[in-house]
Design an enzyme around this catalytic site. Structure first.
Site, mmCIF file in Angstrom:
data_model
loop_
_atom_site.group_PDB
_atom_site.id
_atom_site.type_symbol
_atom_site.label_atom_id
_atom_site.label_comp_id
_atom_site.label_asym_id
_atom_site.label_seq_id
_atom_site.Cartn_x
_atom_site.Cartn_y
_atom_site.Cartn_z
ATOM 1 N N GLY A 264 -3.213 1.944 12.356
ATOM 2 C CA GLY A 264 -1.975 1.178 12.225
ATOM 3 C C GLY A 264 -1.352 1.214 10.850
ATOM 4 O O GLY A 264 -0.582 0.323 10.504
ATOM 5 N N THR A 266 0.971 3.219 9.673
ATOM 6 C CA THR A 266 2.430 3.328 9.755
ATOM 7 C C THR A 266 3.052 1.982 10.109
ATOM 8 O O THR A 266 4.073 1.585 9.539
ATOM 9 C CB THR A 266 2.838 4.385 10.796
ATOM 10 O OG1 THR A 266 2.275 5.652 10.434
ATOM 11 C CG2 THR A 266 4.351 4.520 10.862
ATOM 12 N N GLU A 290 5.834 12.514 10.001
ATOM 13 C CA GLU A 290 5.018 12.565 11.212
ATOM 14 C C GLU A 290 5.776 12.095 12.440
ATOM 15 O O GLU A 290 5.597 12.621 13.534
ATOM 16 C CB GLU A 290 3.766 11.703 11.016
ATOM 17 C CG GLU A 290 2.793 11.773 12.176
ATOM 18 C CD GLU A 290 1.556 10.928 11.940
ATOM 19 O OE1 GLU A 290 0.469 11.339 12.385
ATOM 20 O OE2 GLU A 290 1.677 9.857 11.312
ATOM 21 N N GLU A 432 -9.110 14.686 -0.423
ATOM 22 C CA GLU A 432 -8.700 15.214 -1.734
ATOM 23 C C GLU A 432 -8.472 14.043 -2.702
ATOM 24 O O GLU A 432 -7.423 13.903 -3.320
ATOM 25 C CB GLU A 432 -7.426 16.057 -1.611
ATOM 26 C CG GLU A 432 -7.561 17.267 -0.717
ATOM 27 C CD GLU A 432 -7.161 17.017 0.733
ATOM 28 O OE1 GLU A 432 -7.462 17.877 1.583
ATOM 29 O OE2 GLU A 432 -6.559 15.969 0.990
ATOM 30 N N LYS A 477 -8.277 -0.459 -5.451
ATOM 31 C CA LYS A 477 -7.843 -0.181 -6.818
ATOM 32 C C LYS A 477 -6.570 -0.961 -7.078
ATOM 33 O O LYS A 477 -5.653 -0.977 -6.264
ATOM 34 C CB LYS A 477 -7.582 1.319 -7.028
ATOM 35 C CG LYS A 477 -7.063 1.644 -8.435
ATOM 36 C CD LYS A 477 -6.756 3.123 -8.617
ATOM 37 C CE LYS A 477 -6.215 3.400 -10.010
ATOM 38 N NZ LYS A 477 -5.885 4.828 -10.226
ATOM 39 N N ARG A 479 -4.470 -1.369 -10.630
ATOM 40 C CA ARG A 479 -4.429 -1.075 -12.070
ATOM 41 C C ARG A 479 -4.008 -2.289 -12.895
ATOM 42 O O ARG A 479 -4.426 -2.445 -14.032
ATOM 43 C CB ARG A 479 -3.486 0.103 -12.306
ATOM 44 C CG ARG A 479 -3.429 0.596 -13.731
ATOM 45 C CD ARG A 479 -2.738 1.945 -13.795
ATOM 46 N NE ARG A 479 -3.578 3.019 -13.264
ATOM 47 C CZ ARG A 479 -3.121 4.221 -12.925
ATOM 48 N NH1 ARG A 479 -1.831 4.487 -13.016
ATOM 49 N NH2 ARG A 479 -3.943 5.148 -12.475
#
Length: 509
Positions: A264, A266, A290, A432, A477, A479
């Site tokens: 979910g 999107t 997409e 990646e 994360k 910052r």
């Protein structure tokens, strides 16, 4: 029967208004769309060797003002008047020496300047001692220094514009000879960057500020926060826990939302866009690689109206549901959400489109669905997926910084999360992940208990009911703030995420 010769000649020619020989010529098509009175492309290219714009009088007036009042004027010109702004070599050389004197704290007057230029065998280059003396008395007073400087800078910017256009013309002609596939987008983006660099160079004055200036600005922002307690510094997401952790979506930040397929992500991202654009009245851009724009809008309508997509597809809506759908339609028609569903969009083309949307509609947020479907046309990226993802991630972060708006990016998680006990995702599950982790300011990992954790044992209906719809956005994360979990509940039929308390039980069916 052959037509007579007179029928081949227009009426004006036959009446003597035009020579028949010229009138019989077919009209020449104009591929450039030239308006009446405008020069043709050939005429423009023929005049390409015209003298560049400059003002020798303004340059000398600036130098005269600097010689008369070096302590006050040189400190300012050192920052915002580049040496290249002087067109004539003699004026450029004198200005360069004045800056050297200022940097070395050497007294500045015509005698000192003349002696140094003589010692360095540069005096003849600037016109001799008489030229220095003439400069000192060229203007009676340095009071109009800012006016002279503006003329010099304007001429300099015009020369930069001509230079950028010349490079664009040259590279366009050279590209036609090379015939390299996939580089046209890069060529257009580079041309656009050159033109934008000329525009942006007009506003680079006084970028370097003292600490006292920054302290004053920080105190002002603190004072504003004290006067407006609880108000976010960035764009509200519509989820109080996420707003508290992030202080809202900040300009120039890249927010990555990652999940496995069918979790979910999107829907969650579109819930954010809907709140920012519809409820908060901010323009937004969506790059959907997409899903088609029609499907996205349909999902927006269903989510906004709290309807069932299955009932809508079957046309089974009650009167109340139809009214809710009509209201959602009116709300979305007022919103400024710009959707681009071009498949396989190149990151450079996306950047160019984002620039135009920012300039034309002042968009405040961008959503990209999703990162792994974006492409890069550089030669380095063609044979190496890691390099391609790194370039795409850096390019998206560059869009956020250049436009100073938050960019929400969806990304896929790899299969490693499915083999982990509890299936709680972590940062390393990003596909990646190295470059994405590095560029992202915030990373939210979306998971749902009814999808994760495997199948329930027989007789665990109560546990299955407890997990139904429970979702979690793991802020892995952040910052500029803390990391924590954001508890959510997913309304599957309406494809909508809503807030829940960590111990909240699901609603009864």
């Amino acid at each position: 029967m052959a037509e007579s010769a007179s029928t081949l000649i227009p009426a004006a020619a036959a009446s003597g208004d035009l020579p028949a020989r010229d009138a019989a010529k077919p009209a020449q098509a104009n591929p450039f769309g030239k308006k009446k009175g405008e020069p043709t492309a050939e005429e423009l290219l023929a005049n390409i060797n015209r003298a560049l714009p400059f003002s020798d009088e303004a340059e000398k007036s600036v130098l005269s003002s600097l010689l008369q009042d070096p302590n006050e004027r040189l400190s300012e010109s050192r920052v915002n008047l580049p040496i290249a702004a002087f067109y004539h070599e003699a004026n450029r050389t004198i200005y360069e020496k004045l800056l050297e004197f200022y940097d070395k704290n050497i007294p500045i007057d015509p005698v000192m300047v003349t002696n140094v230029l003589r010692d360095q065998n540069m005096l003849d280059r600037v016109g001799g001692p008489a030229a220095i003396t003439e400069l000192f008395t060229f203007v009676p007073s340095p009071a109009h220094y800012l006016h002279y400087k503006k003329i010099v800078l304007d001429k300099y910017l015009l020369r930069q514009l001509i230079h950028a256009c010349s490079i664009n013309i040259h590279t366009a002609y050279e590209f036609g000879k090379e015939q390299i596939d996939g580089d046209v987008g890069t060529l257009v983006d580079q041309a656009e960057q050159r033109m934008l660099a000329v525009r942006e160079s007009t506003g680079k004055e006084d970028n370097m500020k003292s600490l006292s200036s920054h302290v004053a600005e920080a105190i002002d922002s603190i004072q504003y926060m004290l006067e407006h307690p609880g108000q976010l510094r960035g764009l509200s997401t519509g989820y109080s826990v996420l707003d508290k952790l992030s202080s809202g979506l900040q300009g120039s930040e890249m927010f990555v939302i990652a999940a496995r397929p069918s979790m979910g992500k999107t829907s969650f991202a579109m819930n954010l866009i809907e709140h920012i654009s519809v409820d908060c009245n901010h323009a937004a851009a969506v790059f959907s690689l997409e899903m088609s724009a029609t499907m996205l809008v349909r999902r927006l309508l269903v989510s906004r109206a709290q309807l069932s997509m299955q009932d809508l597809s079957r046309g089974l809506l009650s009167r109340a549901q139809q009214e809710a759908l009509a209201k959602a339609t009116r709300d979305l028609q007022k919103a400024q959400i710009f959707i681009d569903d071009t498949p396989g969009l190149d990151v450079l083309e996306m950047r160019a489109k984002a620039r135009r949307l920012k300039k034309q509609h002042n968009i405040q947020v961008i959503m990209i669905d999703y990162l792994q479907l974006v492409t890069s046309s550089s030669r380095r990226a063609k044979d190496n997926r890691q390099i391609e993802i790194a370039e795409i991630s850096a390019g998206i972060k560059g869009i956020a910084k250049e436009l100073n708006i938050p960019v929400i990016v969806l990304a896929q998680l790899n299969r490693a999360v499915e083999g982990r006990k509890g299936q709680r995702p972590v940062l390393s599950d990003l596909r990646e992940s190295g470059s994405i982790e590095q560029d992202a300011d915030m990373v939210g990992l979306l998971t749902r208990e009814d999808y994760a954790g495997g199948k329930m044992e027989v007789g665990d209906e109560e546990e299955e009911a407890r997990k139904k719809g429970q979702a979690l956005l793991i802020l892995a994360k952040n910052r500029n703030g803390p990391t924590d979990d954001v508890p959510l509940r997913f309304i599957d039929y309406a494809m909508r995420f809503v807030e829940r308390s960590p111990e909240a039980e699901p609603d009864s069916p």
